[in-house]
Each structure stands twice: as C-alpha cells, then as structure tokens.
Scaffold this motif. Sequence first.
Motif, mmCIF file in Angstrom:
data_model
loop_
_atom_site.group_PDB
_atom_site.id
_atom_site.type_symbol
_atom_site.label_atom_id
_atom_site.label_comp_id
_atom_site.label_asym_id
_atom_site.label_seq_id
_atom_site.Cartn_x
_atom_site.Cartn_y
_atom_site.Cartn_z
ATOM 1 N N THR A 40 45.570 69.967 -164.440
ATOM 2 C CA THR A 40 46.449 69.771 -163.285
ATOM 3 C C THR A 40 45.724 70.120 -161.990
ATOM 4 O OG1 THR A 40 48.345 70.326 -164.682
ATOM 5 C CG2 THR A 40 48.701 70.351 -162.311
ATOM 6 N N TYR A 56 47.427 70.920 -151.472
ATOM 7 C CA TYR A 56 48.261 70.916 -152.670
ATOM 8 C C TYR A 56 47.881 72.078 -153.574
ATOM 9 C CZ TYR A 56 49.884 66.124 -151.696
ATOM 10 O OH TYR A 56 50.446 65.011 -151.149
ATOM 11 N N THR A 58 49.227 74.317 -157.414
ATOM 12 C CA THR A 58 50.130 74.369 -158.566
ATOM 13 C C THR A 58 50.869 75.699 -158.505
ATOM 14 O OG1 THR A 58 48.395 75.285 -159.960
ATOM 15 C CG2 THR A 58 48.732 72.915 -160.081
ATOM 16 N N CYS A 59 51.993 75.736 -159.144
ATOM 17 C CA CYS A 59 52.820 76.944 -159.166
ATOM 18 C C CYS A 59 52.039 78.093 -159.804
ATOM 19 C CB CYS A 59 54.090 76.670 -159.962
ATOM 20 S SG CYS A 59 55.185 78.085 -160.089
ATOM 21 N N CYS A 64 54.005 77.066 -165.695
ATOM 22 C CA CYS A 64 54.624 76.078 -164.797
ATOM 23 C C CYS A 64 53.520 75.287 -164.114
ATOM 24 C CB CYS A 64 55.498 76.769 -163.750
ATOM 25 S SG CYS A 64 56.336 75.596 -162.659
ATOM 26 N N GLN A 66 54.081 72.709 -161.883
ATOM 27 C CA GLN A 66 54.641 71.989 -160.738
ATOM 28 C C GLN A 66 53.609 71.911 -159.615
ATOM 29 O OE1 GLN A 66 57.829 70.669 -160.479
ATOM 30 N NE2 GLN A 66 57.235 69.834 -158.512
ATOM 31 N N LEU A 68 52.864 71.635 -155.820
ATOM 32 C CA LEU A 68 53.562 71.962 -154.586
ATOM 33 C C LEU A 68 52.832 71.312 -153.423
ATOM 34 C CD1 LEU A 68 54.021 75.653 -155.607
ATOM 35 C CD2 LEU A 68 55.703 73.834 -155.801
ATOM 36 N N GLN A 73 58.394 73.486 -149.901
ATOM 37 C CA GLN A 73 58.578 73.225 -151.328
ATOM 38 C C GLN A 73 58.107 74.423 -152.148
ATOM 39 O OE1 GLN A 73 56.232 69.997 -152.923
ATOM 40 N NE2 GLN A 73 57.594 69.734 -154.674
ATOM 41 N N GLU A 74 56.998 75.030 -151.748
ATOM 42 C CA GLU A 74 56.491 76.199 -152.460
ATOM 43 C C GLU A 74 57.480 77.360 -152.369
ATOM 44 O OE1 GLU A 74 52.492 78.981 -152.758
ATOM 45 O OE2 GLU A 74 52.725 77.644 -151.051
ATOM 46 N N HIS A 77 60.534 76.577 -154.565
ATOM 47 C CA HIS A 77 60.176 76.620 -155.977
ATOM 48 C C HIS A 77 60.017 78.075 -156.452
ATOM 49 C CE1 HIS A 77 58.633 74.928 -159.715
ATOM 50 N NE2 HIS A 77 57.669 75.828 -159.679
ATOM 51 N N HIS A 81 62.186 80.282 -159.350
ATOM 52 C CA HIS A 81 61.655 81.120 -160.437
ATOM 53 C C HIS A 81 62.230 82.530 -160.361
ATOM 54 C CE1 HIS A 81 58.812 78.643 -162.589
ATOM 55 N NE2 HIS A 81 58.261 78.235 -161.463
#
Length: 120
Positions: A40, A56, A58-59, A64, A66, A68, A73-74, A77, A81
């Motif tokens: 990812t 960009y 990732t979570c 996870c 996702q 971001l 959005q982060e 998100h 959690h």
Amino acid sequence: VDSRSEYFWEDCYIKKFGSFQGSRPTQKTWKDLFVRKYITEQSIRYKRNSRSGYKYRTCSYLGCLQILRTSDQERKHTAMHQRLARESAKRERKQRTKKGQKTRKLSRNTGTKATAKETR
C-alpha cells in the motif's frame, strides 16, 4: 507460526513504518501485516493532493490500510478509530461486570441451596 519469525517481522514493521496505534495482532501475522502495508505504501509513494500539497499517507493503526488524502480526512479517520476503541472498551467493561454479576448470583444461589438442603 515460529515466534522468532514473528519477532523478526514485528521488528521490520516498526523499523520501516514507525510506531503503530492499536492493539497487537491476534489472528494476522506480522509478516502479513508488513507485506500488505508495504504494498500500500509503495502504491502511494510519490502521490500528493494537487490542491493542498498534502502527501498521501496510510492509516497508522495496525492492520488498517486506508489511504488518507487530506489532513481533514486523516483527522476524521483517526477520530473514528478512537471512537471504536472507546466503544470496544466500554463493551468489554460491560461484559466483565455482567460476568461478575452472574458469578455472584451463582455463588449466592449455590449458598442458599446448600443451606436449604442442610435445614431439611
């Protein structure tokens, strides 16, 4: 799964991606988590939001994946959690108290039945 191998992959995960949030894995192996996160991360390696320039990510929660794309959005998100973790902890506390009440009821019932038998 070999515990030495698990320690190796856990160490690789932490060195490559930094610390993680959330609880340690119970069913998935560290190798699986590492490989999925690595793939990812590679897919978003040089990507940025064209409007804000946000890189960009990732979570950071373990397991996870996702992607971001904005700071908003982060934030949302991460809040999701945290809310899920609070709800899970609340559920666990509720189950423990129910279990404790059942144990107390059983011990009371057992005690009363034993005394009823003794009186006969």
